[in-house]
Design a protein around this motif. Structure first.
Motif, PDB file in Angstrom:
ATOM      1  N   VAL A   1      -3.824  11.547 -12.914  1.00 52.48           N
ATOM      2  CA  VAL A   1      -3.571  10.130 -13.178  1.00 52.48           C
ATOM      3  C   VAL A   1      -3.882   9.308 -11.927  1.00 52.48           C
ATOM      4  CG1 VAL A   1      -1.837  10.526 -14.970  1.00 52.48           C
ATOM      5  CG2 VAL A   1      -1.122  10.355 -12.578  1.00 52.48           C
ATOM      6  N   PHE A   2      -4.240   8.048 -12.168  1.00 50.36           N
ATOM      7  CA  PHE A   2      -4.554   7.111 -11.084  1.00 50.36           C
ATOM      8  C   PHE A   2      -3.632   5.907 -11.255  1.00 50.36           C
ATOM      9  CE2 PHE A   2      -8.249   9.622 -12.069  1.00 50.36           C
ATOM     10  CZ  PHE A   2      -8.692  10.044 -10.830  1.00 50.36           C
ATOM     11  N   VAL A   3      -2.726   5.715 -10.315  1.00 48.28           N
ATOM     12  CA  VAL A   3      -1.707   4.683 -10.456  1.00 48.28           C
ATOM     13  C   VAL A   3      -1.802   3.692  -9.294  1.00 48.28           C
ATOM     14  CG1 VAL A   3      -0.199   6.228 -11.738  1.00 48.28           C
ATOM     15  CG2 VAL A   3       0.046   6.067  -9.261  1.00 48.28           C
ATOM     16  N   GLU A   4      -1.058   2.611  -9.418  1.00 53.75           N
ATOM     17  CA  GLU A   4      -1.213   1.491  -8.483  1.00 53.75           C
ATOM     18  C   GLU A   4      -0.397   1.650  -7.205  1.00 53.75           C
ATOM     19  OE1 GLU A   4      -3.530  -0.590  -8.952  1.00 53.75           O
ATOM     20  OE2 GLU A   4      -3.930   0.092 -10.992  1.00 53.75           O
ATOM     21  N   SER A   5      -1.026   1.269  -6.111  1.00 54.93           N
ATOM     22  CA  SER A   5      -0.364   1.131  -4.814  1.00 54.93           C
ATOM     23  C   SER A   5      -0.848  -0.162  -4.182  1.00 54.93           C
ATOM     24  CB  SER A   5      -0.693   2.309  -3.894  1.00 54.93           C
ATOM     25  OG  SER A   5      -0.229   3.531  -4.434  1.00 54.93           O
ATOM     26  N   ILE A   6      -0.143  -0.605  -3.153  1.00 54.71           N
ATOM     27  CA  ILE A   6      -0.554  -1.785  -2.387  1.00 54.71           C
ATOM     28  C   ILE A   6      -0.471  -1.433  -0.908  1.00 54.71           C
ATOM     29  CG2 ILE A   6      -0.093  -4.214  -1.853  1.00 54.71           C
ATOM     30  CD1 ILE A   6       1.336  -4.395  -4.581  1.00 54.71           C
ATOM     31  N   ILE A   7      -1.497  -1.808  -0.154  1.00 54.70           N
ATOM     32  CA  ILE A   7      -1.457  -1.623   1.292  1.00 54.70           C
ATOM     33  C   ILE A   7      -1.625  -2.966   1.982  1.00 54.70           C
ATOM     34  CG2 ILE A   7      -2.285   0.761   1.247  1.00 54.70           C
ATOM     35  CD1 ILE A   7      -5.081  -0.290   2.010  1.00 54.70           C
ATOM     36  N   GLU A   8      -1.011  -3.089   3.148  1.00 58.07           N
ATOM     37  CA  GLU A   8      -1.190  -4.272   4.001  1.00 58.07           C
ATOM     38  C   GLU A   8      -1.873  -3.820   5.282  1.00 58.07           C
ATOM     39  OE1 GLU A   8       1.427  -7.567   6.535  1.00 58.07           O
ATOM     40  OE2 GLU A   8       2.359  -6.513   4.833  1.00 58.07           O
ATOM     41  N   ILE A   9      -3.010  -4.454   5.591  1.00 57.27           N
ATOM     42  CA  ILE A   9      -3.849  -4.047   6.709  1.00 57.27           C
ATOM     43  C   ILE A   9      -3.875  -5.148   7.760  1.00 57.27           C
ATOM     44  CG2 ILE A   9      -6.141  -3.182   7.351  1.00 57.27           C
ATOM     45  CD1 ILE A   9      -6.359  -3.316   3.980  1.00 57.27           C
ATOM     46  N   ASP A  10      -3.740  -4.758   9.004  1.00 61.75           N
ATOM     47  CA  ASP A  10      -3.943  -5.673  10.114  1.00 61.75           C
ATOM     48  C   ASP A  10      -5.427  -5.602  10.476  1.00 61.75           C
ATOM     49  OD1 ASP A  10      -4.215  -6.979  12.526  1.00 61.75           O
ATOM     50  OD2 ASP A  10      -2.428  -6.099  13.434  1.00 61.75           O
ATOM     51  N   PRO A  11      -6.220  -6.651  10.206  1.00 62.39           N
ATOM     52  CA  PRO A  11      -7.659  -6.571  10.458  1.00 62.39           C
ATOM     53  C   PRO A  11      -8.028  -6.513  11.937  1.00 62.39           C
ATOM     54  CG  PRO A  11      -7.060  -8.773   9.733  1.00 62.39           C
ATOM     55  CD  PRO A  11      -5.836  -7.929   9.589  1.00 62.39           C
ATOM     56  N   ASN A  12      -7.073  -6.808  12.808  1.00 63.25           N
ATOM     57  CA  ASN A  12      -7.347  -6.718  14.241  1.00 63.25           C
ATOM     58  C   ASN A  12      -7.336  -5.275  14.739  1.00 63.25           C
ATOM     59  OD1 ASN A  12      -7.473  -9.609  14.765  1.00 63.25           O
ATOM     60  ND2 ASN A  12      -5.267  -9.616  14.387  1.00 63.25           N
ATOM     61  N   THR A  13      -6.568  -4.430  14.042  1.00 56.78           N
ATOM     62  CA  THR A  13      -6.429  -3.040  14.483  1.00 56.78           C
ATOM     63  C   THR A  13      -6.829  -2.030  13.413  1.00 56.78           C
ATOM     64  OG1 THR A  13      -4.135  -2.915  13.709  1.00 56.78           O
ATOM     65  CG2 THR A  13      -4.499  -3.709  15.959  1.00 56.78           C
ATOM     66  N   ASP A  14      -7.025  -2.506  12.171  1.00 53.86           N
ATOM     67  CA  ASP A  14      -7.290  -1.652  11.002  1.00 53.86           C
ATOM     68  C   ASP A  14      -6.093  -0.764  10.656  1.00 53.86           C
ATOM     69  OD1 ASP A  14      -9.751  -2.783  10.780  1.00 53.86           O
ATOM     70  OD2 ASP A  14     -10.891  -1.025  11.415  1.00 53.86           O
ATOM     71  N   GLU A  15      -4.937  -1.092  11.187  1.00 52.31           N
ATOM     72  CA  GLU A  15      -3.737  -0.307  10.912  1.00 52.31           C
ATOM     73  C   GLU A  15      -3.101  -0.758   9.598  1.00 52.31           C
ATOM     74  OE1 GLU A  15       0.712   0.507  12.854  1.00 52.31           O
ATOM     75  OE2 GLU A  15      -0.674  -0.941  13.773  1.00 52.31           O
ATOM     76  N   ILE A  16      -2.666   0.203   8.794  1.00 53.81           N
ATOM     77  CA  ILE A  16      -1.878  -0.103   7.598  1.00 53.81           C
ATOM     78  C   ILE A  16      -0.432  -0.278   8.047  1.00 53.81           C
ATOM     79  CG2 ILE A  16      -1.055   0.747   5.371  1.00 53.81           C
ATOM     80  CD1 ILE A  16      -3.708   2.251   5.090  1.00 53.81           C
ATOM     81  N   VAL A  17       0.083  -1.497   7.927  1.00 54.82           N
ATOM     82  CA  VAL A  17       1.400  -1.812   8.475  1.00 54.82           C
ATOM     83  C   VAL A  17       2.492  -1.819   7.413  1.00 54.82           C
ATOM     84  CG1 VAL A  17       0.401  -3.131  10.380  1.00 54.82           C
ATOM     85  CG2 VAL A  17       0.987  -4.307   8.236  1.00 54.82           C
ATOM     86  N   TRP A  18       2.111  -1.760   6.148  1.00 50.49           N
ATOM     87  CA  TRP A  18       3.083  -1.736   5.060  1.00 50.49           C
ATOM     88  C   TRP A  18       2.408  -1.185   3.813  1.00 50.49           C
ATOM     89  CZ3 TRP A  18       3.397  -4.115   0.191  1.00 50.49           C
ATOM     90  CH2 TRP A  18       4.663  -4.127  -0.424  1.00 50.49           C
ATOM     91  N   GLU A  19       3.157  -0.474   2.976  1.00 53.15           N
ATOM     92  CA  GLU A  19       2.591  -0.006   1.717  1.00 53.15           C
ATOM     93  C   GLU A  19       3.682   0.166   0.671  1.00 53.15           C
ATOM     94  OE1 GLU A  19       0.935   4.162   1.991  1.00 53.15           O
ATOM     95  OE2 GLU A  19       1.141   3.727   4.143  1.00 53.15           O
ATOM     96  N   TRP A  20       3.251   0.117  -0.566  1.00 50.73           N
ATOM     97  CA  TRP A  20       4.126   0.275  -1.728  1.00 50.73           C
ATOM     98  C   TRP A  20       3.414   1.137  -2.752  1.00 50.73           C
ATOM     99  CZ3 TRP A  20       3.090  -1.116  -6.821  1.00 50.73           C
ATOM    100  CH2 TRP A  20       4.160  -1.074  -7.716  1.00 50.73           C
ATOM    101  N   HIS A  21       4.152   2.023  -3.429  1.00 47.27           N
ATOM    102  CA  HIS A  21       3.552   2.932  -4.404  1.00 47.27           C
ATOM    103  C   HIS A  21       4.341   2.889  -5.711  1.00 47.27           C
ATOM    104  CE1 HIS A  21       0.990   4.720  -1.302  1.00 47.27           C
ATOM    105  NE2 HIS A  21       2.057   4.649  -0.515  1.00 47.27           N
TER     106      HIS A  21
END
Length: 450
Positions: free
Chosen positions: A193-213
């Motif tokens: 199955v393929f389900v929804e997640s959300i990521i928050e990216i800092d474009p200055n560092t490319d770091e994922i700073v928050w996520e939800w699944h």
């Protein structure tokens, strides 16, 4: 005396007669010969040359009420030809961007003149509708100023992204779970199955700073021996993992069991709205949580962690007998601003009747989701038409003059008044994801040199 007068008159007559004959003789010599057998109607009159258009329109325009048309610009996302361009209401091409990759669906213009683009990776690994895998920020001159790849067999960005006030970017992600994991979690079929997640990216560092699944917040009443078993009606904050196959009376699933297609950020409440097409509803998620809290049912401003803090559009998804279903597949949860703060426009595709409807809805004063209660939103305005139907994509935005610009995905654009008059239409060969309106004097337009 009389004889002298008569002689004088005679001389005058001779002089006049001679002069007239001389004039007629000159006139005959200088004039072209006329065919006395040809009537004047038979003589061809040369046609005035048609004025050449000063530009080649990018599509066909119909104007119904010229004095009510909003005279500003439209940013067009044509996924069929992978084109993003700016046009006026005469369908005059004003600016076009060159893209390095195919459109993954959404591309829009930011106040600093950059495009935020959801694009397809060179080789997308999860090949569902709306596939992506690449995010870019593109400058006014077409230069790629940020390039972010998020594409693997297990996770991939898709459809839509949003710029947050802090400069970070939130993006929708498909997350893959194996058939074995799905079965143990209470899914009714043994399939990936393929389900929804959300990521928050800092474009200055490319770091994922928050996520939800979403997988952290599912419920099922299919198998009491498996995980996540519970009474769905008692848990509107959780997502029925079997809703899609059950509602379609399917015997099997291709694994795409949610299919979100649009994301919006509610700055006032620090919440994220997710348009979930296969559920025909919008989910509201608390963004104030930490990533750790988002994986649980506690923490954040609402004390519910990553559980849904609200949902609307289709109470059938959580077996709620209160409230009337509003959506039959939906796109573009467009949160309005300014005087319209607290309202939302959304496009209901209308698969049930093959007729689409645009709704303007009033958001609740507080996101407070309860079981056994009508959680549907108040309809402030709506528009439909027997000719308005797109089974996929589409959306609506407000215009500076108060009208509404509707994107009909496989047609083009409609402009309608609040009194539901159609004032303007644009159609072309294409597959139009969305159209965004920009005032002629907007900062982002000026940065393009227009």
């Amino acid at each position: 005396m009389l004889k002298n007068l008569s002689f004088c008159y005679f001389l005058k007559f001779l002089l006049v007669f001679a002069a007239v004959n001389f004039i007629q003789s000159c006139s005959k010599d200088d004039s072209p010969k006329v065919d006395t057998e040809t009537s004047i109607e038979d003589v061809p009159i040369p046609e005035e040359p048609e004025e050449e258009p000063s530009f080649m329109p990018v599509g066909s325009v119909e104007v119904f009420l010229d004095d009510k048309v909003d005279d500003n610009y439209i940013l067009v996302n044509d996924a069929a030809s992978n084109q993003v361009y700016l046009m006026d209401k005469e369908a005059r091409l004003l600016h076009e961007w060159s893209l390095t990759n195919n459109i993954g669906n959404d591309v829009f213009l930011l106040p600093n003149g950059q495009l935020l683009a959801s694009l397809e990776a060179d080789d997308p690994q999860i090949k569902l509708g709306g596939k992506g895998g690449k995010l870019q920020l593109i400058g006014p001159n077409g230069a790629v100023e940020w390039d972010y790849l998020y594409s693997s067999m297990d996770r991939e960005t898709h459809h839509d992204a949003e710029l947050l006030p802090n400069g970070n970017i939130i993006a929708m992600v498909w997350t893959k779970h194996s058939a074995e994991e799905a079965l143990q979690s209470g899914f009714m079929f043994e399939t990936d199955v393929f389900v929804e997640s959300i990521i928050e990216i800092d474009p200055n560092t490319d770091e994922i700073v928050w996520e939800w699944h979403s997988w952290d917040h599912i419920v099922q009443d299919h198998d009491s021996t498996k995980n996540n078993y519970g009474n769905i009606a008692d848990h509107p904050e959780r997502i029925d993992v079997n809703y899609v196959p059950m509602s379609n009376a399917s015997t099997e699933s291709d694994g795409d069991i949610m299919h979100a297609n649009g994301i919006a950020y509610d700055k006032l409440n620090d919440a994220i709205l997710l348009s979930v097409n296969f559920f025909s509803e919008v989910w509201v998620i608390d963004h104030s949580t930490s990533t750790e809290e988002a994986s649980t049912s506690s923490g954040g401003n609402y004390g519910k962690g990553g559980d849904l803090i609200y949902r609307f559009g289709n109470p059938e998804t959580y077996k709620n007998t209160f409230g009337e279903r509003q959506f039959y597949n939906n796109h573009f949860p467009n949160l309005l601003k300014g005087m319209d703060l607290g309202k939302l426009l959304i496009f209901s595709n209308g698969f049930n009747i093959e007729q689409s409807t645009v709704y303007e809805l009033e958001l609740p004063s507080e996101y407070d989701l309860k079981p056994d209660r009508d959680n549907e939103l108040n309809i402030l305005w709506s528009y439909t038409n027997p000719d308005l139907y797109s089974g996929k994509i589409s959306g609506a935005v407000t215009l500076p003059n108060g009208n509404v610009l509707i994107t009909e995905g496989d047609f083009g654009f409609w402009e309608v008044t609040r009194e539901k008059e159609v004032v303007w239409k644009f159609s072309a060969e294409g597959f139009f994801w969305r159209g965004y309106s920009y005032a002629k004097d907007a900062p982002e337009i000026k940065l393009l040199g227009l």
